[in-house]
Motif scaffolding. Structure first.
Motif, PDB file in Angstrom:
ATOM      1  N   LYS A   1       0.836  -1.209   0.000  1.00 41.56           N
ATOM      2  CA  LYS A   1       0.000   0.000   0.000  1.00 41.56           C
ATOM      3  C   LYS A   1       0.869   1.257   0.000  1.00 41.56           C
ATOM      4  O   LYS A   1       0.545   2.254  -0.657  1.00 41.56           O
ATOM      5  CB  LYS A   1      -0.934   0.001   1.212  1.00 41.56           C
TER       6      LYS A   1
ATOM      7  N   GLU B   1       0.937   4.296  -2.742  1.00 44.39           N
ATOM      8  CA  GLU B   1       0.828   5.716  -2.394  1.00 44.39           C
ATOM      9  C   GLU B   1       1.968   6.512  -3.032  1.00 44.39           C
ATOM     10  O   GLU B   1       1.750   7.590  -3.603  1.00 44.39           O
ATOM     11  CB  GLU B   1       0.863   5.888  -0.872  1.00 44.39           C
TER      12      GLU B   1
ATOM     13  N   SER C   1       1.519   6.667  -6.815  1.00 48.60           N
ATOM     14  CA  SER C   1       0.444   7.587  -7.178  1.00 48.60           C
ATOM     15  C   SER C   1       0.954   9.023  -7.241  1.00 48.60           C
ATOM     16  O   SER C   1       0.632   9.785  -8.167  1.00 48.60           O
ATOM     17  CB  SER C   1      -0.699   7.478  -6.161  1.00 48.60           C
ATOM     18  N   ASN C   2       1.788   9.408  -6.274  1.00 49.63           N
ATOM     19  CA  ASN C   2       2.383  10.749  -6.283  1.00 49.63           C
ATOM     20  C   ASN C   2       3.369  10.911  -7.437  1.00 49.63           C
ATOM     21  O   ASN C   2       3.433  11.964  -8.074  1.00 49.63           O
ATOM     22  CB  ASN C   2       3.087  11.013  -4.952  1.00 49.63           C
TER      23      ASN C   2
ATOM     24  N   LYS D   1       1.783  11.570 -10.847  1.00 50.25           N
ATOM     25  CA  LYS D   1       1.304  12.934 -11.056  1.00 50.25           C
ATOM     26  C   LYS D   1       2.381  13.814 -11.690  1.00 50.25           C
ATOM     27  O   LYS D   1       2.073  14.828 -12.322  1.00 50.25           O
ATOM     28  CB  LYS D   1       0.869  13.546  -9.719  1.00 50.25           C
TER      29      LYS D   1
ATOM     30  N   TYR E   1      -8.026  -0.525  -3.946  1.00 46.65           N
ATOM     31  CA  TYR E   1      -7.366   0.737  -3.599  1.00 46.65           C
ATOM     32  C   TYR E   1      -6.931   1.479  -4.867  1.00 46.65           C
ATOM     33  O   TYR E   1      -7.097   2.695  -4.975  1.00 46.65           O
ATOM     34  CB  TYR E   1      -6.156   0.448  -2.709  1.00 46.65           C
TER      35      TYR E   1
ATOM     36  N   GLU F   1     -10.168   2.825  -6.553  1.00 43.24           N
ATOM     37  CA  GLU F   1     -10.792   3.928  -5.812  1.00 43.24           C
ATOM     38  C   GLU F   1      -9.995   5.225  -5.941  1.00 43.24           C
ATOM     39  O   GLU F   1     -10.553   6.320  -5.953  1.00 43.24           O
ATOM     40  CB  GLU F   1     -10.934   3.554  -4.336  1.00 43.24           C
ATOM     41  N   ASN F   2      -8.670   5.095  -6.017  1.00 46.55           N
ATOM     42  CA  ASN F   2      -7.807   6.283  -6.083  1.00 46.55           C
ATOM     43  C   ASN F   2      -7.398   6.632  -7.516  1.00 46.55           C
ATOM     44  O   ASN F   2      -6.579   7.525  -7.726  1.00 46.55           O
ATOM     45  CB  ASN F   2      -6.576   6.073  -5.208  1.00 46.55           C
ATOM     46  N   ASN F   3      -7.974   5.885  -8.463  1.00 44.29           N
ATOM     47  CA  ASN F   3      -7.764   6.168  -9.890  1.00 44.29           C
ATOM     48  C   ASN F   3      -6.270   6.250 -10.236  1.00 44.29           C
ATOM     49  O   ASN F   3      -5.819   7.184 -10.905  1.00 44.29           O
ATOM     50  CB  ASN F   3      -8.475   7.478 -10.276  1.00 44.29           C
ATOM     51  N   ILE F   4      -5.516   5.267  -9.768  1.00 45.81           N
ATOM     52  CA  ILE F   4      -4.076   5.228 -10.029  1.00 45.81           C
ATOM     53  C   ILE F   4      -3.848   4.532 -11.369  1.00 45.81           C
ATOM     54  O   ILE F   4      -4.188   3.365 -11.538  1.00 45.81           O
ATOM     55  CB  ILE F   4      -3.320   4.490  -8.905  1.00 45.81           C
TER      56      ILE F   4
END
Length: 371
Positions: free
Chosen positions: A207, A211, A214-215, A218, A240, A243-246
């Motif tokens: 997880k 995270e 995901s950053n 961007k 996950y 839900e977080n559109n990764i």
């Protein structure tokens, strides 16, 4: 012809990366190899193993049946005449009792007893059970003739925490037998791949990798995260991501060991985001494999191999710190020159320090130190 040193070598199971090591030992010593809990490989890696173990055809080995978690026939093996006995495990109460029995019989017979373990000073529960276990382990390790460990974290634990004399602790590096480089497979600089290989369980910290990725996504568009492995967290991790559109995260499931090499060769970075959850990661052979194929690597402080294997070829980051992990990933993945420099350094470290010759030489040195 001089008589070969007789060694009773007890080990829980026949991991594929141990086979070359055992084969070489059998050439040097009069080796009696005993696997006490052969099914451990299935419990950990979901790999089935035949009692006729491929690669050990010319080795004198036995696989013991288990009853109520105990290895049947271990006492009989311990009562044979040997110069050295290798053993010692406390992962279950049964294995702890077996170790006490093996140690006691060996000492009564005045033979040399060597413990081979991968423990280091990860966070443990402060309860009565752990305190009792620690007292028993402390006695066993301090009265053994030698301790074999894979790295510096492990040596520090046995010396600093358990009080074992430093000259009794010997580092024997962990080695993987993954091999075979396809010169036609190249790493891409246009669509960079970040790779995770391992079980999908809470202790692996995936997880935090998601995270961090995901950053990174961007800021950097031309990247992809490949997740190889299976486990109880698979569905929740996929949820996950959704839900977080990764974007550009691919779950590839479990891949056979002989097929992993292609993924390592195509990757630009391998990340091991383990966390301490009941225990840390004792070693993590993914580091060996990733580095063999020239990958920069990032691992957390919960990875036992990290201090020995990660030097100028990657970064060690605090566990559960997705922000620091993100920054380390960004530094490597956005700098082609740094990536190439770390890639070469990974290959150099593996070639120089983590070959089976290094492992065998360390074992021989241990034996010779207590003859």
């Amino acid at each position: 012809m001089p008589k070969k040193t007789k060694i009773l070598f007890t080990h829980n199971t026949a991991m594929w990366y141990r086979i070359p090591f055992f084969k070489k030992l059998a050439e040097i010593y009069d080796l009696n190899l005993v696997f006490t809990h052969i099914d451990v490989i299935q419990d950990i890696y979901d790999n089935k193993i035949d009692k006729k173990i491929k690669g050990l055809e010319e080795v004198n080995y036995t696989t013991l049946n288990n009853k109520h978690g105990f290895a049947k026939g271990l006492i009989k093996k311990a009562c044979t005449n040997n110069d050295f006995v290798i053993g010692g495990s406390w992962d279950t109460i049964q294995e702890l009792i077996e170790s006490i029995i093996l140690f006691s019989i060996t000492k009564i017979k005045q033979e040399k007893f060597i413990i081979w373990r991968e423990d280091w000073d990860w966070e443990k529960e402060n309860n009565l059970k752990e305190k009792i276990l620690n007292c028993i382990i402390k006695y066993l390790t301090n009265h053994a003739d030698a301790i074999i460990v894979p790295g510096t974290l492990h040596k520090q634990y046995f010396h600093n925490k358990l009080g074992v004399s430093e000259d009794k602790i010997h580092i024997m590096p962990n080695v993987s037998n993954i091999s075979g480089i396809d010169e036609n497979i190249k790493k891409s600089t246009n669509n960079k791949k970040i790779l995770y290989v391992g079980r999908l369980i809470p202790r692996k910290g995936i997880k935090y990798l998601l995270e961090a990725y995901s950053n990174l996504k961007k800021e950097v568009d031309n990247i992809q995260l490949l997740i190889i492995g299976s486990g109880p967290e698979e569905n929740s991790l996929k949820e996950y991501v959704k839900e977080n559109n990764i974007k550009n995260v691919e779950f590839l499931g479990q891949i056979k060991n002989n097929e992993l090499k292609e993924y390592y060769q195509r990757s630009n970075l391998v990340v091991i985001p383990s966390i301490n959850k009941g225990m840390g990661d004792p070693w993590v052979f993914v580091l060996n494999e990733a580095m063999y194929y020239g990958n920069p690597v990032i691992a957390t402080t919960a990875v036992g191999a990290a201090p020995d294997m990660i030097k100028n070829n990657g970064f060690i980051v605090p566990e559960k710190d997705s922000d620091t992990l993100f920054k380390a990933m960004r530094k490597i993945i956005t700098d082609n020159d740094l990536e190439e420099k770390m890639s070469q350094e990974s290959k150099n470290i593996i070639k120089k320090e983590f070959q089976y010759t290094n492992m065998i030489n360390a074992f021989i040195k241990t034996i010779n130190s207590i003859k």
